[in-house]
Design a protein around this motif. Sequence first.
Motif, PDB file in Angstrom:
ATOM      1  N   PRO A  40     -17.642 -27.401  24.544  1.00 41.91           N
ATOM      2  CA  PRO A  40     -18.974 -26.777  24.566  1.00 41.91           C
ATOM      3  C   PRO A  40     -18.885 -25.322  25.007  1.00 41.91           C
ATOM      4  CG  PRO A  40     -18.671 -28.162  26.495  1.00 41.91           C
ATOM      5  CD  PRO A  40     -17.468 -28.390  25.624  1.00 41.91           C
ATOM      6  N   THR A  41     -19.671 -24.482  24.405  1.00 44.38           N
ATOM      7  CA  THR A  41     -19.668 -23.050  24.710  1.00 44.38           C
ATOM      8  C   THR A  41     -20.987 -22.663  25.370  1.00 44.38           C
ATOM      9  OG1 THR A  41     -20.482 -22.647  22.469  1.00 44.38           O
ATOM     10  CG2 THR A  41     -18.114 -22.482  22.816  1.00 44.38           C
ATOM     11  N   PRO A  42     -21.026 -21.518  26.088  1.00 48.01           N
ATOM     12  CA  PRO A  42     -22.267 -21.095  26.744  1.00 48.01           C
ATOM     13  C   PRO A  42     -23.389 -20.841  25.739  1.00 48.01           C
ATOM     14  CG  PRO A  42     -20.386 -19.932  27.654  1.00 48.01           C
ATOM     15  CD  PRO A  42     -19.882 -20.653  26.447  1.00 48.01           C
ATOM     16  N   VAL A  43     -24.610 -21.197  26.154  1.00 48.34           N
ATOM     17  CA  VAL A  43     -25.807 -21.022  25.329  1.00 48.34           C
ATOM     18  C   VAL A  43     -26.740 -20.058  26.046  1.00 48.34           C
ATOM     19  CG1 VAL A  43     -27.839 -22.143  24.346  1.00 48.34           C
ATOM     20  CG2 VAL A  43     -25.626 -23.331  24.350  1.00 48.34           C
ATOM     21  N   SER A  44     -27.254 -19.091  25.319  1.00 48.90           N
ATOM     22  CA  SER A  44     -28.269 -18.177  25.852  1.00 48.90           C
ATOM     23  C   SER A  44     -29.353 -17.991  24.797  1.00 48.90           C
ATOM     24  CB  SER A  44     -27.663 -16.811  26.202  1.00 48.90           C
ATOM     25  OG  SER A  44     -26.725 -16.920  27.249  1.00 48.90           O
ATOM     26  N   GLY A  45     -30.589 -17.946  25.235  1.00 47.63           N
ATOM     27  CA  GLY A  45     -31.689 -17.662  24.328  1.00 47.63           C
ATOM     28  C   GLY A  45     -31.996 -18.759  23.343  1.00 47.63           C
ATOM     29  N   GLY A  89     -19.854 -26.500  19.454  1.00 49.03           N
ATOM     30  CA  GLY A  89     -18.569 -27.041  19.877  1.00 49.03           C
ATOM     31  C   GLY A  89     -17.525 -26.970  18.780  1.00 49.03           C
ATOM     32  N   SER A  90     -16.411 -27.689  19.000  1.00 49.25           N
ATOM     33  CA  SER A  90     -15.278 -27.630  18.067  1.00 49.25           C
ATOM     34  C   SER A  90     -14.974 -29.017  17.500  1.00 49.25           C
ATOM     35  CB  SER A  90     -14.026 -27.105  18.780  1.00 49.25           C
ATOM     36  OG  SER A  90     -14.265 -25.811  19.314  1.00 49.25           O
ATOM     37  N   PRO A  91     -14.448 -29.071  16.284  1.00 51.63           N
ATOM     38  CA  PRO A  91     -14.137 -30.371  15.680  1.00 51.63           C
ATOM     39  C   PRO A  91     -13.106 -31.146  16.495  1.00 51.63           C
ATOM     40  CG  PRO A  91     -14.115 -28.626  14.033  1.00 51.63           C
ATOM     41  CD  PRO A  91     -14.197 -27.941  15.369  1.00 51.63           C
ATOM     42  N   ALA A 119     -21.326 -31.167   8.792  1.00 55.08           N
ATOM     43  CA  ALA A 119     -21.133 -30.808  10.193  1.00 55.08           C
ATOM     44  C   ALA A 119     -19.817 -30.058  10.345  1.00 55.08           C
ATOM     45  CB  ALA A 119     -21.125 -32.066  11.051  1.00 55.08           C
ATOM     46  N   THR A 120     -19.820 -29.017  11.176  1.00 51.46           N
ATOM     47  CA  THR A 120     -18.602 -28.222  11.383  1.00 51.46           C
ATOM     48  C   THR A 120     -18.245 -28.079  12.859  1.00 51.46           C
ATOM     49  OG1 THR A 120     -19.931 -26.188  11.367  1.00 51.46           O
ATOM     50  CG2 THR A 120     -18.942 -26.880   9.271  1.00 51.46           C
ATOM     51  N   GLY A 121     -19.086 -28.570  13.767  1.00 50.81           N
ATOM     52  CA  GLY A 121     -18.829 -28.432  15.189  1.00 50.81           C
ATOM     53  C   GLY A 121     -18.188 -29.662  15.779  1.00 50.81           C
ATOM     54  N   SER A 122     -18.429 -29.868  17.063  1.00 51.81           N
ATOM     55  CA  SER A 122     -17.959 -31.073  17.727  1.00 51.81           C
ATOM     56  C   SER A 122     -18.563 -32.299  17.048  1.00 51.81           C
ATOM     57  CB  SER A 122     -18.395 -31.040  19.194  1.00 51.81           C
ATOM     58  OG  SER A 122     -18.201 -32.291  19.812  1.00 51.81           O
ATOM     59  N   PRO A 123     -17.861 -33.419  17.012  1.00 50.28           N
ATOM     60  CA  PRO A 123     -18.497 -34.637  16.500  1.00 50.28           C
ATOM     61  C   PRO A 123     -19.823 -34.884  17.222  1.00 50.28           C
ATOM     62  CG  PRO A 123     -16.148 -35.008  16.806  1.00 50.28           C
ATOM     63  CD  PRO A 123     -16.439 -33.651  17.394  1.00 50.28           C
TER      64      PRO A 123
END
Length: 483
Positions: free
Chosen positions: A273-278, A328-330, A415-419
């Motif tokens: 998971p990456t930081p979320v803003s806005g 996220g990442s796959p 989908a291209t992010g984390s499952p």
Amino acid sequence: MLTGTRPAAPVVTRDRRRRRRTVVALLATLAVLAPVAWFWAASLPAGSWSVAEMGVPDGGGGPVGHAAHDMAMPGRSVDTLRLPADVPVDVQVTLVARADGSGYTLNGQRPGPEIRAVAGQVVAVRLVNADVARGITLHWHGMDVPNGDDGVAGVTQDAVLPGGEFVYRFRADQVGSYWYHSHQVADEQVRGGLFGSLVVVPPGGVGAEATALVHLFGGRRTVNGVPGDVAVPAAAGQTMRVRVTNTDDGPMRAWSGSPYRVLAVDGTDVHDPTPVSGAAVLVTAGGRADLEVTAPARVELGGAAVVVGGGGPPAPVPSGTVDLLRYGSPAPLGFDPGAPTRIFDYAIGRRPGFIGGVPGLYWTINGRMYPDIPMFTVAEGDVVRMRLSNSSGEVHPMHLHGHHAVVLARDGVPATGSPWWIDSLDVPDGATYDVAFVADNPGVWMDHCHNLTHPKQGLVAHLMYDGVTTPYRAGPDTPNDPE
């Protein structure tokens, strides 16, 4: 003489024409009313029925086993799909349900007490009904328990009537945020307070955390039953996992004015998971999202907030929304959804008709109206793909019991992010989602909208495993009303 008889002929002709028009009108009326009367009569409820015998079998391209419509065949009863009685119990809880003037309580509180376990522990919950007149059950929302403990009145058990009790037993082998709630007269009882939080942590815990069980009581948004802001002590710079659970019928937004991360969705960790803003996180009705903030911070919940370490001023609602399809990442799924055993459509629509003899504008599934809806049949070990589509005019938070599914695509976009693993998924009007799961939990499972007013209006289907039967029945001649 002849001239005296001439006026009679037009009168006879007019009478014949009038009678003919009357007959034609009656026949036209019958042509309209007869089908309506037939549909009305066909919709009248039987005294009792089994969900295992209702609907239209749909094998999704695979074989349809005997369980869907031949109850004379031998099979495994849902009663046998439980944890063995001799398995030692690690966590024991008693919950006493009562009615009061403004709703319901569990152990004298609303919502009920939080249940916590360490991964791998066996949990036993003794439910006692003190005086809830129509009975009660407990469903473990998002926890993939054995089917006999799923807690659905008329499907996996009878409702627990006043003076009665029932013991649920399951192994808490899924780390994450879950919740429990009644699945008997569910709309009324959940709205009135028959629910609580269920948290499973890994050995050693997860660090600092706080539960945020969000619910509307009397039109006011509350957190853990408290209106407004809830303070959580934390030192400056300390990270805090806030477990947000949406117990209401519609989607809600959660956000923070400071950067945060989405650690988990519906009990499953997000990969990288990456930081979320806005941007805000959309939490489906029945769904959960674990957010990580750094103190001081506020987790805004639209009319209430979790204030961590003193927080700060309220943050305005962001214009953006976290897209979990790309967040996220796959990571490996553990199965191949590209080689499904069965493929189902779950197309939600709406049309006029009758349910239980009552006319209305009701939900449909694949063009069919309850109880003439699909019975999705599978065999243990199947890889299942399902396409959820919605042309009904309203959003529907869809919830499959006993399983977690992964989102493969939205409106055809992969989908291209984390499952993105879910047990509750918002399907807006006009949207289409492709999901997949492994049929690894035998039973008879509900697959329904978690806006709990909608199943009463027909938006409920079932997933049935080949060879599984149920002895339980619903209907006016029984105590069971799962909707």
